[in-house]
Design a protein around this motif. Sequence first.
Motif, mmCIF file in Angstrom:
data_model
loop_
_atom_site.group_PDB
_atom_site.id
_atom_site.type_symbol
_atom_site.label_atom_id
_atom_site.label_comp_id
_atom_site.label_asym_id
_atom_site.label_seq_id
_atom_site.Cartn_x
_atom_site.Cartn_y
_atom_site.Cartn_z
ATOM 1 N N GLU A 84 -51.987 -13.460 -52.559
ATOM 2 C CA GLU A 84 -52.393 -12.576 -51.710
ATOM 3 C C GLU A 84 -53.947 -12.184 -51.944
ATOM 4 O OE1 GLU A 84 -49.857 -12.087 -53.680
ATOM 5 O OE2 GLU A 84 -48.394 -12.741 -52.123
ATOM 6 N N GLN A 85 -54.548 -11.932 -53.026
ATOM 7 C CA GLN A 85 -55.726 -11.593 -53.256
ATOM 8 C C GLN A 85 -56.896 -12.562 -53.043
ATOM 9 O OE1 GLN A 85 -55.294 -10.016 -57.251
ATOM 10 N NE2 GLN A 85 -55.975 -7.839 -56.838
ATOM 11 N N ILE A 102 -56.407 -15.183 -50.997
ATOM 12 C CA ILE A 102 -56.465 -15.448 -49.605
ATOM 13 C C ILE A 102 -57.376 -14.401 -48.696
ATOM 14 C CG2 ILE A 102 -55.028 -15.432 -47.454
ATOM 15 C CD1 ILE A 102 -52.664 -16.557 -49.125
ATOM 16 N N ASP A 103 -57.120 -12.969 -49.285
ATOM 17 C CA ASP A 103 -57.946 -11.995 -48.626
ATOM 18 C C ASP A 103 -59.258 -12.193 -48.850
ATOM 19 O OD1 ASP A 103 -57.887 -9.398 -47.309
ATOM 20 O OD2 ASP A 103 -58.463 -8.857 -49.163
ATOM 21 N N LYS A 104 -59.804 -12.416 -50.395
ATOM 22 C CA LYS A 104 -60.668 -12.435 -50.612
ATOM 23 C C LYS A 104 -61.515 -13.814 -50.305
ATOM 24 C CE LYS A 104 -60.463 -9.582 -54.626
ATOM 25 N NZ LYS A 104 -61.448 -8.499 -54.274
ATOM 26 N N LEU A 116 -60.787 -15.262 -47.459
ATOM 27 C CA LEU A 116 -61.263 -15.420 -46.064
ATOM 28 C C LEU A 116 -62.633 -14.387 -45.772
ATOM 29 C CD1 LEU A 116 -57.679 -15.150 -44.514
ATOM 30 C CD2 LEU A 116 -59.185 -17.037 -44.055
ATOM 31 N N GLN A 117 -62.551 -13.266 -46.561
ATOM 32 C CA GLN A 117 -63.548 -12.579 -46.394
ATOM 33 C C GLN A 117 -65.072 -13.098 -46.899
ATOM 34 O OE1 GLN A 117 -63.240 -8.686 -48.914
ATOM 35 N NE2 GLN A 117 -61.206 -8.306 -47.905
ATOM 36 N N GLU A 169 -65.901 -14.781 -43.890
ATOM 37 C CA GLU A 169 -66.509 -14.143 -42.729
ATOM 38 C C GLU A 169 -67.769 -13.498 -43.122
ATOM 39 O OE1 GLU A 169 -64.980 -9.682 -40.934
ATOM 40 O OE2 GLU A 169 -64.163 -10.397 -42.953
ATOM 41 N N GLN A 208 -57.054 -14.292 -40.268
ATOM 42 C CA GLN A 208 -56.963 -12.873 -41.056
ATOM 43 C C GLN A 208 -55.852 -12.165 -40.580
ATOM 44 O OE1 GLN A 208 -61.141 -11.337 -40.487
ATOM 45 N NE2 GLN A 208 -61.550 -11.613 -42.509
ATOM 46 N N THR A 209 -55.302 -12.317 -39.442
ATOM 47 C CA THR A 209 -53.820 -11.968 -38.928
ATOM 48 C C THR A 209 -52.895 -13.085 -39.336
ATOM 49 O OG1 THR A 209 -53.938 -13.177 -36.757
ATOM 50 C CG2 THR A 209 -55.379 -11.280 -36.967
ATOM 51 N N LYS A 221 -52.326 -14.279 -42.682
ATOM 52 C CA LYS A 221 -52.518 -14.400 -44.207
ATOM 53 C C LYS A 221 -50.994 -14.934 -44.754
ATOM 54 C CE LYS A 221 -56.062 -11.097 -44.455
ATOM 55 N NZ LYS A 221 -56.482 -9.574 -45.061
ATOM 56 N N ASP A 222 -50.012 -14.422 -44.204
ATOM 57 C CA ASP A 222 -48.927 -14.717 -44.722
ATOM 58 C C ASP A 222 -48.464 -16.123 -44.544
ATOM 59 O OD1 ASP A 222 -48.659 -14.194 -41.851
ATOM 60 O OD2 ASP A 222 -46.580 -13.762 -42.215
#
Length: 262
Positions: A41-42, A44-46, A48-49, A52, A151-152, A154-155
Amino acid sequence: MGMLNMRKPILSLVGLLAVVSLVGCQQAEGKKGNSKELSQEQIIDKGLQAFEHLKDGEIKLENKIEREFSEPRSDGSTHTVYTPTFEGSFELKPVRVRGLYTNNGTSQEEYYDAFHEYSRPKDSSEWEMFSYSQENKQPVGVNQEAIRFFQTQKDKFEVTKKKDQYILTYKSKDVNHLLEPNDDVLQGAFPLGVSYFEDSEGSYQIDLIVSKDNLTPLGVTYTCTSDSSFAKEKLTCRITYSKQNTGVQVEVPEAVEKLGGI
């Protein structure tokens, strides 16, 4: 008196061993902390950031698309292969892209801003201006609107670890509700994509590649298919970045400025 003199070196030795032990523990703890891996999860989040926050750099794009048409074209052929490439530099805020575009033996210099595309044959000094047929057509690998969409989602991403890279993969076969309505966003940032039609079959896969050490965007890979009454199509596109966020500036051609470009 002799015993007192002997105690001093013994105490010094004990103190030295304590310091060595403390330093060793700190180093071990430091190594343990550094080796702690991010969760999926981290990543994917980081990851995509990181895309961005991509501001500028150099880009190399290699595109291959094959089409098998249901009916012969005007020249009698039913099969085509296009292999466009683009190599240049980009800025994203605001959008400016300039580089050399080639396709099946022809080449031309191209410049893109937020509103228009400009091109000239490689050996010419004359630039032509074209309005975009659709938005998000600058060859930047992946556009910012697509990143906001991802980012919408992520899952729905999967993470693969490969040497010094993380690969963030998103897939979809939802032609009617996702791929066809959002084609300009999902396939806009490279020269040629497959054609999605309502009530046809197709697939879409994007791999966002980041470095393991600091999650720097390294590249993007697309693998897409479409199967409709018009044609069967298959796309592979590989994009690599360099000099990311180093302050790369795209020079606006003088002729483009005269045409009103930015």
